[in-house]
Write a protein that holds these residues in place. Sequence first.
Motif, PDB file in Angstrom:
ATOM      1  N   LEU A  45       0.942-135.508  30.841  1.00 56.78           N
ATOM      2  CA  LEU A  45       0.491-135.878  32.189  1.00 56.78           C
ATOM      3  C   LEU A  45       1.226-135.061  33.245  1.00 56.78           C
ATOM      4  N   LEU A  46       2.523-134.884  33.065  1.00 60.44           N
ATOM      5  CA  LEU A  46       3.308-134.116  34.028  1.00 60.44           C
ATOM      6  C   LEU A  46       2.874-132.654  34.038  1.00 60.44           C
ATOM      7  N   ALA A  47       2.638-132.081  32.868  1.00 55.31           N
ATOM      8  CA  ALA A  47       2.164-130.693  32.794  1.00 55.31           C
ATOM      9  C   ALA A  47       0.807-130.546  33.474  1.00 55.31           C
ATOM     10  N   ALA A  48      -0.103-131.501  33.240  1.00 54.34           N
ATOM     11  CA  ALA A  48      -1.425-131.464  33.878  1.00 54.34           C
ATOM     12  C   ALA A  48      -1.297-131.609  35.394  1.00 54.34           C
ATOM     13  N   GLY A  98      -6.976-138.708  36.634  1.00 54.38           N
ATOM     14  CA  GLY A  98      -7.890-139.240  35.632  1.00 54.38           C
ATOM     15  C   GLY A  98      -7.806-140.750  35.555  1.00 54.38           C
ATOM     16  N   VAL A  99      -8.707-141.333  34.741  1.00 55.15           N
ATOM     17  CA  VAL A  99      -8.779-142.785  34.569  1.00 55.15           C
ATOM     18  C   VAL A  99      -8.847-143.074  33.077  1.00 55.15           C
ATOM     19  N   ARG A 157      -7.975-156.111  30.266  1.00 51.74           N
ATOM     20  CA  ARG A 157      -8.400-154.714  30.182  1.00 51.74           C
ATOM     21  C   ARG A 157      -7.863-154.009  31.427  1.00 51.74           C
ATOM     22  N   ASN A 158      -6.850-153.186  31.237  1.00 47.55           N
ATOM     23  CA  ASN A 158      -6.192-152.495  32.336  1.00 47.55           C
ATOM     24  C   ASN A 158      -6.876-151.143  32.543  1.00 47.55           C
ATOM     25  N   VAL A 159      -7.471-150.941  33.715  1.00 47.95           N
ATOM     26  CA  VAL A 159      -8.099-149.678  34.072  1.00 47.95           C
ATOM     27  C   VAL A 159      -7.099-148.922  34.935  1.00 47.95           C
ATOM     28  N   ILE A 160      -6.513-147.877  34.354  1.00 44.90           N
ATOM     29  CA  ILE A 160      -5.413-147.164  34.995  1.00 44.90           C
ATOM     30  C   ILE A 160      -5.905-145.861  35.617  1.00 44.90           C
ATOM     31  N   HIS A 161      -5.654-145.721  36.905  1.00 47.53           N
ATOM     32  CA  HIS A 161      -5.975-144.508  37.650  1.00 47.53           C
ATOM     33  C   HIS A 161      -4.675-143.718  37.788  1.00 47.53           C
ATOM     34  N   GLY A 194      -5.510-150.664  38.204  1.00 48.99           N
ATOM     35  CA  GLY A 194      -4.178-150.302  38.661  1.00 48.99           C
ATOM     36  C   GLY A 194      -3.995-148.810  38.774  1.00 48.99           C
ATOM     37  N   VAL A 195      -2.818-148.422  39.261  1.00 48.73           N
ATOM     38  CA  VAL A 195      -2.469-147.015  39.383  1.00 48.73           C
ATOM     39  C   VAL A 195      -1.177-146.741  38.627  1.00 48.73           C
ATOM     40  N   GLN A 196      -1.115-145.562  38.064  1.00 44.17           N
ATOM     41  CA  GLN A 196       0.111-145.007  37.507  1.00 44.17           C
ATOM     42  C   GLN A 196       0.407-143.791  38.350  1.00 44.17           C
ATOM     43  N   ILE A 197       1.637-143.682  38.824  1.00 41.05           N
ATOM     44  CA  ILE A 197       1.986-142.614  39.757  1.00 41.05           C
ATOM     45  C   ILE A 197       2.862-141.585  39.052  1.00 41.05           C
ATOM     46  N   ILE A 198       2.367-140.360  39.000  1.00 42.44           N
ATOM     47  CA  ILE A 198       3.123-139.245  38.432  1.00 42.44           C
ATOM     48  C   ILE A 198       3.615-138.425  39.629  1.00 42.44           C
ATOM     49  N   ALA A 199       4.834-138.725  40.070  1.00 37.54           N
ATOM     50  CA  ALA A 199       5.429-138.067  41.231  1.00 37.54           C
ATOM     51  C   ALA A 199       6.483-137.081  40.737  1.00 37.54           C
ATOM     52  N   PHE A 200       6.372-135.824  41.147  1.00 36.60           N
ATOM     53  CA  PHE A 200       7.329-134.817  40.704  1.00 36.60           C
ATOM     54  C   PHE A 200       7.979-134.155  41.906  1.00 36.60           C
TER      55      PHE A 200
END
Length: 152
Positions: free
Chosen positions: A139-142, A82-83, A92-96, A22-28
Amino acid sequence: GLRLAHALRKIWWRTMRPQVPGVQIIAFDDAGRVLLLRHSYGSRQWMTPAGGLGRREGAVAAAQRELAEEVGCTLQPAWLLGVREEDLHGARNVIHAVVGPLRGTPCADGREVLAVGLFTADALPDDMPPRQRAELPGLLAAARAAFGAKQR
């Protein structure tokens, strides 16, 4: 229907223990705020947009698709930060983690997404999953640091 489908999916995950990409989206946005939303199923807590990867779909493409479907926006540019792996109801959730600047005005679709909001890292809502609340400021800072490096 979505709530029932989600409950059945969790039962299947506990039984079969598959790997779920799956994906996690860090949108700013331009002010550095992060996009969070509330789904119509699951916990209904505030969280980052997320979704599954289709077969032979890359993480960035999946993030763009999910964000467009859920809130009518895009990331421009978007990149893989990152993953990581975590347990997801026995699977087992593989998060991108895909990050990028938000383009467009987010709007809840009223079906899968009930509410959207933009929050600063130091003023996240209390009603968030504990792990995401703890990890999101880093995550947001990165993401913002990587974006700044890409702009140079």
